[in-house]
Scaffold this active site. Structure first.
Site, PDB file in Angstrom:
ATOM      1  N   LYS A 286       0.853  -1.197   0.000  1.00 22.23           N
ATOM      2  CA  LYS A 286       0.000   0.000   0.000  1.00 22.23           C
ATOM      3  C   LYS A 286       0.887   1.244   0.000  1.00 22.23           C
ATOM      4  CE  LYS A 286      -4.030  -1.681   2.563  1.00 22.23           C
ATOM      5  NZ  LYS A 286      -5.017  -1.502   1.487  1.00 22.23           N
ATOM      6  N   ASP A 297      -7.739  -2.950  10.401  1.00 21.84           N
ATOM      7  CA  ASP A 297      -8.201  -3.989   9.488  1.00 21.84           C
ATOM      8  C   ASP A 297      -8.669  -5.253  10.217  1.00 21.84           C
ATOM      9  OD1 ASP A 297      -8.821  -4.387   6.860  1.00 21.84           O
ATOM     10  OD2 ASP A 297      -6.871  -5.251   6.305  1.00 21.84           O
ATOM     11  N   ASP A 356      -2.832  -7.503  -1.692  1.00 28.38           N
ATOM     12  CA  ASP A 356      -3.581  -6.574  -0.845  1.00 28.38           C
ATOM     13  C   ASP A 356      -5.060  -6.979  -0.729  1.00 28.38           C
ATOM     14  OD1 ASP A 356      -4.016  -4.441   0.793  1.00 28.38           O
ATOM     15  OD2 ASP A 356      -3.983  -2.913  -0.788  1.00 28.38           O
ATOM     16  N   ARG A 360     -10.281 -11.435   1.818  1.00 31.60           N
ATOM     17  CA  ARG A 360     -11.100 -12.527   1.279  1.00 31.60           C
ATOM     18  C   ARG A 360     -10.373 -13.865   1.382  1.00 31.60           C
ATOM     19  NH1 ARG A 360     -11.743  -9.227  -4.158  1.00 31.60           N
ATOM     20  NH2 ARG A 360     -11.438  -7.599  -2.601  1.00 31.60           N
TER      21      ARG A 360
HETATM   22  N1  BES Z   1      -8.060  -3.598   4.206  1.00 32.15           N
HETATM   23  C1  BES Z   1      -8.264  -3.208   2.875  1.00 32.15           C
HETATM   24  C2  BES Z   1      -9.565  -2.444   2.644  1.00 32.15           C
HETATM   25  C3  BES Z   1      -9.727  -1.129   3.339  1.00 32.15           C
HETATM   26  C4  BES Z   1      -9.517   0.046   2.651  1.00 32.15           C
HETATM   27  C5  BES Z   1     -10.153  -1.073   4.640  1.00 32.15           C
HETATM   28  C6  BES Z   1      -9.712   1.256   3.279  1.00 32.15           C
HETATM   29  C7  BES Z   1     -10.342   0.145   5.272  1.00 32.15           C
HETATM   30  C8  BES Z   1     -10.134   1.317   4.594  1.00 32.15           C
HETATM   31  C9  BES Z   1      -8.273  -4.432   1.957  1.00 32.15           C
HETATM   32  O1  BES Z   1      -7.516  -5.508   2.382  1.00 32.15           O
HETATM   33  C10 BES Z   1      -7.760  -3.991   0.642  1.00 32.15           C
HETATM   34  O2  BES Z   1      -6.640  -3.561   0.590  1.00 32.15           O
HETATM   35  N2  BES Z   1      -8.577  -4.107  -0.382  1.00 32.15           N
HETATM   36  C11 BES Z   1      -8.202  -3.713  -1.693  1.00 32.15           C
HETATM   37  C12 BES Z   1      -8.801  -4.711  -2.646  1.00 32.15           C
HETATM   38  C13 BES Z   1      -8.302  -4.577  -4.059  1.00 32.15           C
HETATM   39  C14 BES Z   1      -6.837  -4.919  -4.133  1.00 32.15           C
HETATM   40  C15 BES Z   1      -9.119  -5.494  -4.925  1.00 32.15           C
HETATM   41  C16 BES Z   1      -8.781  -2.311  -1.949  1.00 32.15           C
HETATM   42  O3  BES Z   1      -9.879  -2.012  -1.492  1.00 32.15           O
HETATM   43  O4  BES Z   1      -8.096  -1.513  -2.575  1.00 32.15           O
HETATM   44 ZN    ZN Z   2      -7.258  -5.659   4.440  1.00 34.12          ZN
HETATM   45 ZN    ZN Z   3      -5.480  -5.361   1.788  1.00 36.18          ZN
END
Ligand code: BES
Ligand code: ZN
Ligand code: ZN
Length: 507
Positions: A286, A297, A356, A360
Protein backbone atom coordinates in the site's frame (compact mmCIF):
# COMPACT_ATOMS: atom_id res chain seq x y z
CA UNK A 1 -16.89 3.88 32.35
CA UNK A 2 -19.70 6.11 33.50
CA UNK A 3 -21.97 4.60 36.14
CA UNK A 4 -25.68 4.98 35.46
CA UNK A 5 -28.34 4.76 38.17
CA UNK A 6 -31.87 6.01 38.72
CA UNK A 7 -33.78 8.07 41.25
CA UNK A 8 -37.41 9.09 40.95
CA UNK A 9 -37.55 12.78 41.81
CA UNK A 10 -39.09 16.06 40.87
CA UNK A 11 -36.92 18.07 38.48
CA UNK A 12 -37.41 21.15 40.66
CA UNK A 13 -36.21 19.43 43.84
CA UNK A 14 -33.46 17.22 42.40
CA UNK A 15 -29.97 17.95 43.67
CA UNK A 16 -27.25 17.63 41.06
CA UNK A 17 -24.38 19.58 39.52
CA UNK A 18 -26.10 19.48 36.17
CA UNK A 19 -29.71 18.68 35.37
CA UNK A 20 -30.07 17.60 31.75
CA UNK A 21 -33.48 18.11 30.24
CA UNK A 22 -34.15 16.66 26.77
CA UNK A 23 -36.56 19.01 24.96
CA UNK A 24 -38.58 18.51 21.82
CA UNK A 25 -38.77 21.32 19.29
CA UNK A 26 -41.38 23.77 20.50
CA UNK A 27 -42.43 27.36 19.92
CA UNK A 28 -42.17 28.12 23.63
CA UNK A 29 -41.44 26.20 26.84
CA UNK A 30 -44.15 23.71 27.70
CA UNK A 31 -44.84 21.04 30.35
CA UNK A 32 -41.96 20.51 32.82
CA UNK A 33 -39.96 23.11 30.97
CA UNK A 34 -42.64 25.71 31.65
CA UNK A 35 -42.51 25.00 35.40
CA UNK A 36 -38.74 25.29 35.40
CA UNK A 37 -38.91 28.43 33.29
CA UNK A 38 -41.18 30.09 35.85
CA UNK A 39 -38.74 29.17 38.61
CA UNK A 40 -35.93 30.67 36.57
CA UNK A 41 -37.83 33.91 35.98
CA UNK A 42 -38.37 33.28 32.28
CA UNK A 43 -34.74 32.54 31.36
CA UNK A 44 -35.88 29.76 29.04
CA UNK A 45 -38.64 31.85 27.42
CA UNK A 46 -36.07 34.46 26.61
CA UNK A 47 -33.78 31.81 25.08
CA UNK A 48 -36.69 30.61 22.92
CA UNK A 49 -37.55 34.20 21.94
CA UNK A 50 -34.05 35.01 20.85
CA UNK A 51 -33.82 31.55 19.15
CA UNK A 52 -30.79 30.69 21.26
CA UNK A 53 -32.68 27.49 21.97
CA UNK A 54 -35.60 25.99 20.08
CA UNK A 55 -35.26 22.26 20.75
CA UNK A 56 -33.70 21.41 17.39
CA UNK A 57 -31.80 18.14 17.40
CA UNK A 58 -28.58 18.33 19.47
CA UNK A 59 -28.93 22.03 20.21
CA UNK A 60 -27.86 22.84 23.78
CA UNK A 61 -28.39 25.58 26.33
CA UNK A 62 -26.51 25.61 29.61
CA UNK A 63 -28.00 27.84 32.29
CA UNK A 64 -26.88 28.51 35.81
CA UNK A 65 -29.88 27.98 38.04
CA UNK A 66 -28.76 30.83 40.34
CA UNK A 67 -30.14 29.04 43.37
CA UNK A 68 -33.75 28.86 42.18
CA UNK A 69 -33.56 25.11 41.49
CA UNK A 70 -31.89 22.47 43.66
CA UNK A 71 -29.74 21.64 40.63
CA UNK A 72 -26.71 23.92 40.24
CA UNK A 73 -27.01 24.07 36.46
CA UNK A 74 -29.61 23.27 33.88
CA UNK A 75 -28.67 21.85 30.50
CA UNK A 76 -31.34 21.78 27.83
CA UNK A 77 -30.72 19.50 24.89
CA UNK A 78 -32.88 19.44 21.79
CA UNK A 79 -34.32 16.21 20.43
CA UNK A 80 -36.07 17.66 17.36
CA UNK A 81 -39.78 17.29 16.56
CA UNK A 82 -41.63 15.23 19.20
CA UNK A 83 -43.31 13.07 16.56
CA UNK A 84 -39.94 12.10 15.08
CA UNK A 85 -38.28 11.14 18.36
CA UNK A 86 -36.72 7.69 18.24
CA UNK A 87 -33.89 5.81 19.94
CA UNK A 88 -31.32 7.31 17.57
CA UNK A 89 -32.35 10.95 18.23
CA UNK A 90 -32.38 10.29 21.98
CA UNK A 91 -29.05 8.49 21.86
CA UNK A 92 -27.51 11.46 20.03
CA UNK A 93 -29.06 14.04 22.36
CA UNK A 94 -27.85 12.20 25.46
CA UNK A 95 -24.37 11.91 23.95
CA UNK A 96 -24.27 15.62 23.11
CA UNK A 97 -25.41 16.56 26.61
CA UNK A 98 -22.99 14.37 28.56
CA UNK A 99 -20.06 15.50 26.43
CA UNK A 100 -20.94 19.11 27.16
CA UNK A 101 -21.32 18.25 30.86
CA UNK A 102 -17.93 16.55 30.91
CA UNK A 103 -16.39 19.44 28.99
CA UNK A 104 -17.81 21.80 31.62
CA UNK A 105 -16.01 19.80 34.30
CA UNK A 106 -19.07 18.37 36.00
CA UNK A 107 -18.38 15.08 37.75
CA UNK A 108 -21.98 13.96 37.85
CA UNK A 109 -25.18 14.82 36.04
CA UNK A 110 -28.81 13.77 35.95
CA UNK A 111 -31.23 13.40 33.07
CA UNK A 112 -34.91 14.05 33.58
CA UNK A 113 -36.89 11.62 31.44
CA UNK A 114 -39.44 14.20 30.51
CA UNK A 115 -42.86 12.77 29.64
CA UNK A 116 -43.15 15.00 26.61
CA UNK A 117 -40.39 13.20 24.77
CA UNK A 118 -40.30 9.80 26.41
CA UNK A 119 -43.92 8.94 26.60
CA UNK A 120 -46.16 10.82 24.22
CA UNK A 121 -45.10 9.24 21.00
CA UNK A 122 -47.90 7.89 18.83
CA UNK A 123 -45.89 4.95 17.50
CA UNK A 124 -42.34 3.77 17.60
CA UNK A 125 -40.07 2.88 20.50
CA UNK A 126 -41.52 2.53 24.00
CA UNK A 127 -40.43 4.19 27.22
CA UNK A 128 -37.95 1.46 28.14
CA UNK A 129 -36.23 1.63 24.77
CA UNK A 130 -35.99 5.43 24.83
CA UNK A 131 -34.70 5.49 28.40
CA UNK A 132 -32.17 2.80 27.45
CA UNK A 133 -31.06 4.99 24.56
CA UNK A 134 -30.15 7.74 27.06
CA UNK A 135 -27.91 5.37 29.00
CA UNK A 136 -26.47 3.91 25.79
CA UNK A 137 -25.81 7.27 24.15
CA UNK A 138 -24.17 8.65 27.29
CA UNK A 139 -21.98 5.58 27.80
CA UNK A 140 -20.95 5.39 24.15
CA UNK A 141 -20.12 9.09 23.93
CA UNK A 142 -17.75 9.05 26.88
CA UNK A 143 -15.22 6.62 25.45
CA UNK A 144 -11.62 7.38 26.38
CA UNK A 145 -8.54 5.50 25.27
CA UNK A 146 -5.32 6.77 26.77
CA UNK A 147 -3.44 3.59 27.61
CA UNK A 148 -0.40 4.82 25.71
CA UNK A 149 -0.18 8.22 27.37
CA UNK A 150 2.25 8.73 30.20
CA UNK A 151 0.58 9.27 33.55
CA UNK A 152 1.06 13.03 33.58
CA UNK A 153 -0.40 13.36 30.07
CA UNK A 154 -3.47 11.33 30.91
CA UNK A 155 -6.76 13.07 31.18
CA UNK A 156 -7.21 11.98 34.79
CA UNK A 157 -10.30 9.82 35.35
CA UNK A 158 -11.31 11.92 38.40
CA UNK A 159 -11.78 14.82 35.96
CA UNK A 160 -14.36 12.94 33.99
CA UNK A 161 -18.10 12.72 34.27
CA UNK A 162 -18.45 9.68 36.50
CA UNK A 163 -22.07 9.33 37.40
CA UNK A 164 -25.29 9.76 35.51
CA UNK A 165 -28.65 9.58 37.27
CA UNK A 166 -31.80 8.97 35.28
CA UNK A 167 -34.90 10.50 36.80
CA UNK A 168 -38.13 8.74 35.80
CA UNK A 169 -41.17 11.01 35.73
CA UNK A 170 -43.14 8.47 37.79
CA UNK A 171 -42.20 5.76 40.28
CA UNK A 172 -44.05 3.13 38.27
CA UNK A 173 -41.31 3.35 35.68
CA UNK A 174 -38.57 2.08 37.98
CA UNK A 175 -38.56 -1.60 37.01
CA UNK A 176 -38.57 -0.86 33.26
CA UNK A 177 -35.84 1.68 33.75
CA UNK A 178 -33.67 -0.72 35.76
CA UNK A 179 -33.86 -3.27 32.95
CA UNK A 180 -33.01 -0.69 30.30
CA UNK A 181 -30.02 0.59 32.26
CA UNK A 182 -28.59 -2.90 32.77
CA UNK A 183 -28.97 -3.73 29.08
CA UNK A 184 -27.42 -0.45 28.01
CA UNK A 185 -24.43 -0.94 30.31
CA UNK A 186 -23.75 -4.38 28.83
CA UNK A 187 -24.00 -3.08 25.27
CA UNK A 188 -21.73 -0.11 26.03
CA UNK A 189 -19.19 -2.46 27.63
CA UNK A 190 -19.20 -4.68 24.55
CA UNK A 191 -18.82 -1.73 22.14
CA UNK A 192 -16.00 -0.30 24.24
CA UNK A 193 -14.24 -3.68 24.24
CA UNK A 194 -14.42 -3.70 20.43
CA UNK A 195 -13.22 -0.08 20.21
CA UNK A 196 -10.29 -0.85 22.52
CA UNK A 197 -9.17 -3.75 20.32
CA UNK A 198 -9.16 -1.46 17.28
CA UNK A 199 -7.53 1.44 19.16
CA UNK A 200 -4.49 -0.65 20.07
CA UNK A 201 -1.73 -0.35 17.50
CA UNK A 202 -0.61 -3.26 15.35
CA UNK A 203 2.38 -3.98 17.55
CA UNK A 204 0.07 -4.68 20.49
CA UNK A 205 -3.05 -6.10 18.87
CA UNK A 206 -1.43 -9.03 17.08
CA UNK A 207 -3.28 -12.25 16.22
CA UNK A 208 -1.95 -13.71 19.51
CA UNK A 209 -3.32 -10.68 21.40
CA UNK A 210 -6.77 -11.18 19.86
CA UNK A 211 -6.63 -14.87 20.80
CA UNK A 212 -5.68 -14.06 24.40
CA UNK A 213 -8.43 -11.46 24.60
CA UNK A 214 -10.94 -14.05 23.38
CA UNK A 215 -9.74 -16.61 25.92
CA UNK A 216 -10.01 -14.11 28.77
CA UNK A 217 -13.49 -13.10 27.67
CA UNK A 218 -14.57 -16.75 27.50
CA UNK A 219 -13.32 -17.42 31.05
CA UNK A 220 -15.58 -14.64 32.34
CA UNK A 221 -18.71 -15.93 30.61
CA UNK A 222 -20.64 -18.90 29.27
CA UNK A 223 -18.46 -19.02 26.17
CA UNK A 224 -15.98 -21.70 25.22
CA UNK A 225 -12.97 -20.63 23.23
CA UNK A 226 -10.47 -22.56 21.21
CA UNK A 227 -7.63 -21.19 19.17
CA UNK A 228 -6.11 -22.98 16.19
CA UNK A 229 -2.46 -22.17 15.56
CA UNK A 230 -0.31 -22.59 12.49
CA UNK A 231 0.16 -26.36 12.96
CA UNK A 232 -3.55 -27.09 13.23
CA UNK A 233 -4.24 -24.86 10.25
CA UNK A 234 -1.67 -26.76 8.22
CA UNK A 235 -3.37 -30.02 9.15
CA UNK A 236 -6.72 -28.64 8.00
CA UNK A 237 -5.21 -27.38 4.77
CA UNK A 238 -5.97 -23.71 5.40
CA UNK A 239 -3.63 -22.59 2.65
CA UNK A 240 -5.42 -19.29 2.07
CA UNK A 241 -5.18 -17.99 5.66
CA UNK A 242 -1.66 -19.36 5.99
CA UNK A 243 -0.71 -17.75 2.70
CA UNK A 244 -1.59 -14.29 4.03
CA UNK A 245 0.42 -14.73 7.22
CA UNK A 246 3.51 -16.20 5.47
CA UNK A 247 5.24 -12.83 5.22
CA UNK A 248 4.78 -12.03 8.91
CA UNK A 249 6.70 -13.03 12.01
CA UNK A 250 3.45 -12.94 13.97
CA UNK A 251 1.84 -16.38 14.05
CA UNK A 252 -1.75 -16.48 12.72
CA UNK A 253 -4.72 -17.59 14.80
CA UNK A 254 -8.14 -18.95 14.06
CA UNK A 255 -10.20 -18.03 17.09
CA UNK A 256 -13.40 -19.97 17.69
CA UNK A 257 -15.95 -18.91 20.32
CA UNK A 258 -19.01 -20.99 21.05
CA UNK A 259 -22.00 -19.67 22.96
CA UNK A 260 -24.89 -22.05 23.52
CA UNK A 261 -27.78 -20.16 25.12
CA UNK A 262 -30.37 -22.56 23.63
CA UNK A 263 -30.53 -26.36 23.23
CA UNK A 264 -27.34 -27.67 21.65
CA UNK A 265 -29.45 -29.33 18.94
CA UNK A 266 -30.39 -25.93 17.50
CA UNK A 267 -28.23 -24.87 14.58
CA UNK A 268 -26.19 -21.77 15.48
CA UNK A 269 -25.73 -18.47 13.74
CA UNK A 270 -22.06 -18.23 12.85
CA UNK A 271 -20.37 -14.83 12.80
CA UNK A 272 -17.04 -14.63 11.00
CA UNK A 273 -14.71 -11.64 11.43
CA UNK A 274 -11.75 -10.46 9.38
CA UNK A 275 -8.86 -10.07 11.80
CA UNK A 276 -6.00 -8.70 9.73
CA UNK A 277 -4.13 -7.04 12.57
CA UNK A 278 -2.14 -4.90 10.17
CA UNK A 279 -2.54 -4.67 6.41
CA UNK A 280 0.54 -3.36 4.63
CA UNK A 281 -0.83 -4.79 1.39
CA UNK A 282 1.96 -7.37 1.40
CA UNK A 283 4.11 -7.47 -1.75
CA UNK A 284 1.37 -5.42 -3.48
CA UNK A 285 2.40 -2.79 -0.94
CA UNK A 286 0.00 0.00 0.00
CA UNK A 287 1.14 3.63 -0.35
CA UNK A 288 2.81 5.01 2.78
CA UNK A 289 0.43 7.91 3.43
CA UNK A 290 -2.29 6.83 5.81
CA UNK A 291 -1.03 3.27 6.08
CA UNK A 292 -1.12 3.58 9.89
CA UNK A 293 -4.92 3.39 9.65
CA UNK A 294 -4.59 -0.21 8.57
CA UNK A 295 -4.33 -1.23 12.21
CA UNK A 296 -8.11 -1.11 11.96
CA UNK A 297 -8.20 -3.99 9.49
CA UNK A 298 -9.26 -6.26 12.34
CA UNK A 299 -12.46 -4.32 13.00
CA UNK A 300 -14.55 -7.27 11.80
CA UNK A 301 -12.82 -9.40 14.40
CA UNK A 302 -13.40 -6.73 17.05
CA UNK A 303 -17.11 -6.57 16.19
CA UNK A 304 -17.37 -10.37 16.33
CA UNK A 305 -15.67 -10.53 19.73
CA UNK A 306 -17.69 -7.56 21.04
CA UNK A 307 -20.96 -9.06 19.84
CA UNK A 308 -20.22 -12.39 21.52
CA UNK A 309 -19.40 -10.59 24.75
CA UNK A 310 -22.70 -8.70 24.53
CA UNK A 311 -24.74 -11.79 23.69
CA UNK A 312 -23.23 -13.78 26.56
CA UNK A 313 -23.63 -10.89 29.02
CA UNK A 314 -27.25 -10.45 28.04
CA UNK A 315 -27.73 -14.21 28.35
CA UNK A 316 -29.60 -14.42 25.05
CA UNK A 317 -31.33 -17.75 24.53
CA UNK A 318 -29.72 -18.45 21.20
CA UNK A 319 -26.75 -20.35 19.83
CA UNK A 320 -23.96 -18.30 18.30
CA UNK A 321 -20.48 -19.20 17.14
CA UNK A 322 -17.87 -16.53 16.48
CA UNK A 323 -14.89 -17.25 14.25
CA UNK A 324 -12.04 -14.80 13.86
CA UNK A 325 -9.45 -15.24 11.13
CA UNK A 326 -6.42 -13.40 12.49
CA UNK A 327 -3.22 -12.76 10.57
CA UNK A 328 -0.83 -9.94 9.76
CA UNK A 329 -0.26 -9.03 6.09
CA UNK A 330 3.43 -8.18 5.59
CA UNK A 331 5.91 -8.16 2.70
CA UNK A 332 8.93 -10.36 3.30
CA UNK A 333 11.12 -12.98 1.63
CA UNK A 334 8.54 -15.63 2.47
CA UNK A 335 5.48 -13.55 1.59
CA UNK A 336 3.09 -14.66 -1.14
CA UNK A 337 3.59 -12.91 -4.48
CA UNK A 338 1.18 -11.85 -7.22
CA UNK A 339 0.56 -14.90 -9.38
CA UNK A 340 1.01 -17.41 -6.54
CA UNK A 341 -1.64 -20.06 -6.24
CA UNK A 342 -2.96 -21.14 -2.84
CA UNK A 343 -5.05 -24.17 -1.96
CA UNK A 344 -7.82 -23.36 0.49
CA UNK A 345 -9.33 -25.65 3.12
CA UNK A 346 -12.35 -26.17 0.85
CA UNK A 347 -10.07 -27.70 -1.77
CA UNK A 348 -10.62 -24.74 -4.12
CA UNK A 349 -7.48 -23.16 -5.50
CA UNK A 350 -6.95 -19.40 -5.59
CA UNK A 351 -4.73 -17.37 -7.87
CA UNK A 352 -3.48 -14.41 -5.84
CA UNK A 353 -3.26 -11.54 -8.30
CA UNK A 354 -3.00 -8.88 -5.63
CA UNK A 355 -1.67 -9.60 -2.15
CA UNK A 356 -3.58 -6.57 -0.85
CA UNK A 357 -6.88 -8.40 -1.43
CA UNK A 358 -5.98 -10.55 1.58
CA UNK A 359 -9.19 -10.22 3.58
CA UNK A 360 -11.10 -12.53 1.28
CA UNK A 361 -8.27 -15.08 1.57
CA UNK A 362 -8.36 -15.29 5.36
CA UNK A 363 -12.16 -15.29 5.31
CA UNK A 364 -12.28 -18.09 2.72
CA UNK A 365 -10.83 -20.61 5.18
CA UNK A 366 -12.80 -19.24 8.13
CA UNK A 367 -16.04 -19.55 6.13
CA UNK A 368 -15.16 -23.13 5.23
CA UNK A 369 -14.42 -23.87 8.88
CA UNK A 370 -17.85 -22.41 9.78
CA UNK A 371 -19.49 -25.24 7.81
CA UNK A 372 -18.49 -27.65 10.61
CA UNK A 373 -21.27 -26.16 12.71
CA UNK A 374 -23.97 -26.85 10.08
CA UNK A 375 -25.02 -23.25 10.67
CA UNK A 376 -28.51 -21.87 10.39
CA UNK A 377 -27.01 -18.75 8.86
CA UNK A 378 -23.59 -17.15 8.45
CA UNK A 379 -22.70 -13.46 8.73
CA UNK A 380 -19.24 -12.20 8.01
CA UNK A 381 -17.94 -8.75 8.90
CA UNK A 382 -14.86 -7.36 7.22
CA UNK A 383 -13.08 -4.16 6.36
CA UNK A 384 -12.84 -5.72 2.93
CA UNK A 385 -12.77 -3.02 0.27
CA UNK A 386 -11.89 0.64 -0.14
CA UNK A 387 -14.63 0.61 -2.79
CA UNK A 388 -17.35 0.56 -0.15
CA UNK A 389 -16.18 4.02 0.92
CA UNK A 390 -16.75 5.24 -2.63
CA UNK A 391 -20.27 3.80 -2.65
CA UNK A 392 -21.53 4.63 0.84
CA UNK A 393 -18.93 6.79 2.56
CA UNK A 394 -18.96 6.37 6.32
CA UNK A 395 -22.73 6.38 6.45
CA UNK A 396 -23.57 2.70 6.05
CA UNK A 397 -21.97 -0.70 5.71
CA UNK A 398 -22.63 -2.70 2.55
CA UNK A 399 -24.60 -5.91 2.92
CA UNK A 400 -24.29 -8.44 0.15
CA UNK A 401 -25.71 -11.91 0.46
CA UNK A 402 -27.76 -14.82 -0.71
CA UNK A 403 -30.95 -14.46 1.32
CA UNK A 404 -33.28 -11.45 0.93
CA UNK A 405 -35.17 -12.17 4.18
CA UNK A 406 -31.94 -12.15 6.15
CA UNK A 407 -30.85 -8.90 4.53
CA UNK A 408 -34.23 -7.37 5.31
CA UNK A 409 -33.85 -8.24 9.00
CA UNK A 410 -30.32 -6.86 9.06
CA UNK A 411 -31.62 -3.62 7.53
CA UNK A 412 -34.26 -3.37 10.25
CA UNK A 413 -31.62 -3.85 12.95
CA UNK A 414 -29.42 -1.30 11.20
CA UNK A 415 -32.21 1.27 11.24
CA UNK A 416 -33.08 0.54 14.86
CA UNK A 417 -29.49 0.88 16.11
CA UNK A 418 -28.27 3.63 13.79
CA UNK A 419 -25.67 1.14 12.48
CA UNK A 420 -27.10 1.38 8.99
CA UNK A 421 -26.58 -1.16 6.23
CA UNK A 422 -27.27 -0.79 2.51
CA UNK A 423 -27.56 -3.64 0.04
CA UNK A 424 -25.24 -4.01 -2.93
CA UNK A 425 -25.83 -6.67 -5.60
CA UNK A 426 -24.34 -10.12 -5.96
CA UNK A 427 -24.96 -10.85 -9.64
CA UNK A 428 -23.72 -13.98 -11.38
CA UNK A 429 -21.58 -11.82 -13.69
CA UNK A 430 -19.49 -10.97 -10.62
CA UNK A 431 -19.14 -14.64 -9.70
CA UNK A 432 -17.96 -15.33 -13.25
CA UNK A 433 -15.44 -12.49 -13.01
CA UNK A 434 -13.93 -14.18 -9.93
CA UNK A 435 -13.01 -17.30 -11.94
CA UNK A 436 -9.34 -17.73 -12.80
CA UNK A 437 -7.83 -19.05 -16.04
CA UNK A 438 -5.28 -21.12 -14.19
CA UNK A 439 -6.93 -21.87 -10.80
CA UNK A 440 -10.52 -22.14 -9.53
CA UNK A 441 -10.74 -18.53 -8.41
CA UNK A 442 -8.71 -15.34 -8.54
CA UNK A 443 -8.69 -12.84 -5.71
CA UNK A 444 -9.22 -9.74 -7.88
CA UNK A 445 -11.16 -9.27 -11.09
CA UNK A 446 -9.63 -8.18 -14.38
CA UNK A 447 -9.36 -4.42 -14.89
CA UNK A 448 -12.61 -2.82 -15.95
CA UNK A 449 -14.99 -5.06 -14.03
CA UNK A 450 -15.36 -2.48 -11.24
CA UNK A 451 -17.87 -3.06 -8.43
CA UNK A 452 -15.06 -3.80 -5.97
CA UNK A 453 -17.29 -4.52 -2.99
CA UNK A 454 -19.58 -6.87 -4.92
CA UNK A 455 -16.51 -8.61 -6.36
CA UNK A 456 -15.19 -9.23 -2.85
CA UNK A 457 -18.54 -10.78 -1.91
CA UNK A 458 -18.69 -12.84 -5.13
CA UNK A 459 -15.34 -14.37 -4.19
CA UNK A 460 -16.48 -15.13 -0.64
CA UNK A 461 -19.68 -16.76 -1.87
CA UNK A 462 -17.61 -19.65 -3.22
CA UNK A 463 -16.78 -20.55 0.41
CA UNK A 464 -19.95 -19.48 2.22
CA UNK A 465 -21.97 -22.71 2.00
CA UNK A 466 -25.61 -23.20 1.02
CA UNK A 467 -27.31 -21.79 4.12
CA UNK A 468 -28.31 -18.11 4.16
CA UNK A 469 -25.16 -15.98 4.22
CA UNK A 470 -24.56 -12.24 4.37
CA UNK A 471 -21.29 -10.40 3.99
CA UNK A 472 -21.05 -7.00 5.69
CA UNK A 473 -18.32 -4.71 4.37
CA UNK A 474 -17.47 -2.33 7.21
CA UNK A 475 -14.42 -0.62 5.66
CA UNK A 476 -16.29 2.71 5.72
CA UNK A 477 -18.04 2.45 9.07
CA UNK A 478 -15.39 0.92 11.32
CA UNK A 479 -13.49 4.20 11.60
CA UNK A 480 -14.49 7.86 11.37
CA UNK A 481 -18.21 7.19 11.62
CA UNK A 482 -18.97 10.65 12.94
CA UNK A 483 -21.85 10.95 15.40
CA UNK A 484 -22.29 12.50 18.85
CA UNK A 485 -22.03 9.06 20.45
CA UNK A 486 -19.08 7.97 18.35
CA UNK A 487 -15.86 9.74 19.22
CA UNK A 488 -13.01 10.14 16.73
CA UNK A 489 -11.38 6.84 15.84
CA UNK A 490 -12.87 3.36 16.03
CA UNK A 491 -16.64 3.22 16.11
CA UNK A 492 -17.16 -0.32 17.36
CA UNK A 493 -19.58 -0.64 14.44
CA UNK A 494 -21.28 -4.00 14.18
CA UNK A 495 -21.62 -4.85 17.87
CA UNK A 496 -24.97 -3.11 18.34
CA UNK A 497 -26.19 -4.21 14.91
CA UNK A 498 -25.39 -7.88 15.60
CA UNK A 499 -26.72 -7.90 19.16
CA UNK A 500 -29.99 -6.32 18.01
CA UNK A 501 -30.24 -8.71 15.07
CA UNK A 502 -29.64 -11.73 17.30
CA UNK A 503 -32.06 -10.46 19.94
CA UNK A 504 -34.77 -10.73 17.30
CA UNK A 505 -33.71 -14.30 16.45
CA UNK A 506 -35.99 -17.05 17.66
CA UNK A 507 -34.89 -20.66 17.76
N1 BES B 1 -8.06 -3.60 4.21
C1 BES B 1 -8.26 -3.21 2.87
C2 BES B 1 -9.57 -2.44 2.64
C3 BES B 1 -9.73 -1.13 3.34
C4 BES B 1 -9.52 0.05 2.65
C5 BES B 1 -10.15 -1.07 4.64
C6 BES B 1 -9.71 1.26 3.28
C7 BES B 1 -10.34 0.14 5.27
C8 BES B 1 -10.13 1.32 4.59
C9 BES B 1 -8.27 -4.43 1.96
O1 BES B 1 -7.52 -5.51 2.38
C10 BES B 1 -7.76 -3.99 0.64
O2 BES B 1 -6.64 -3.56 0.59
N2 BES B 1 -8.58 -4.11 -0.38
C11 BES B 1 -8.20 -3.71 -1.69
C12 BES B 1 -8.80 -4.71 -2.65
C13 BES B 1 -8.30 -4.58 -4.06
C14 BES B 1 -6.84 -4.92 -4.13
C15 BES B 1 -9.12 -5.49 -4.93
C16 BES B 1 -8.78 -2.31 -1.95
O3 BES B 1 -9.88 -2.01 -1.49
O4 BES B 1 -8.10 -1.51 -2.57
ZN1 ZN C 1 -7.26 -5.66 4.44
ZN1 ZN D 1 -5.48 -5.36 1.79
Amino acid sequence: MIKVNQKPDSPLDHKTECLILPCPEEKKPDGTLKNIDETLNGAITSAFKSKRFTGKSNQTLLLNSTGSLKADNLLLVGVGKAKDVNTETICKAAATAVKLAEGSNFKSASVYLNDSCFDKIAKGPDYGELAGAVAEGAGLALYHFDEYKSRDKKDDPPNRLQKLTLIPATKTRQATLAKSITRAEKIVDAVHAARDLVSHPGNTATPTYLANHAKKMARKSKITCKVLGKKEMEKLGMGALLGVSRGSNEPPALIVLEYFGAAKSKAPTVIVGKGVTFDTGGISLKPGAGMDEMKMDMSGAAATLGALQGIADLKLKINVVGIVAAAENMPDGLAIKPGDILKSMSGKTIEVLNTDAEGRLVLADALTYAQRYKPKEVIDLATLTGAVLMALGHQAAAVIGTNPAMIKRLKESGDATGERVWELPLWEEFEKAAKSDIADLKNIASPGVGAGSSMGAAFLKAFAGDQPWTHIDIAGTAWGYDKPYIPKGPSGYGVRLLVHYLEQTKH
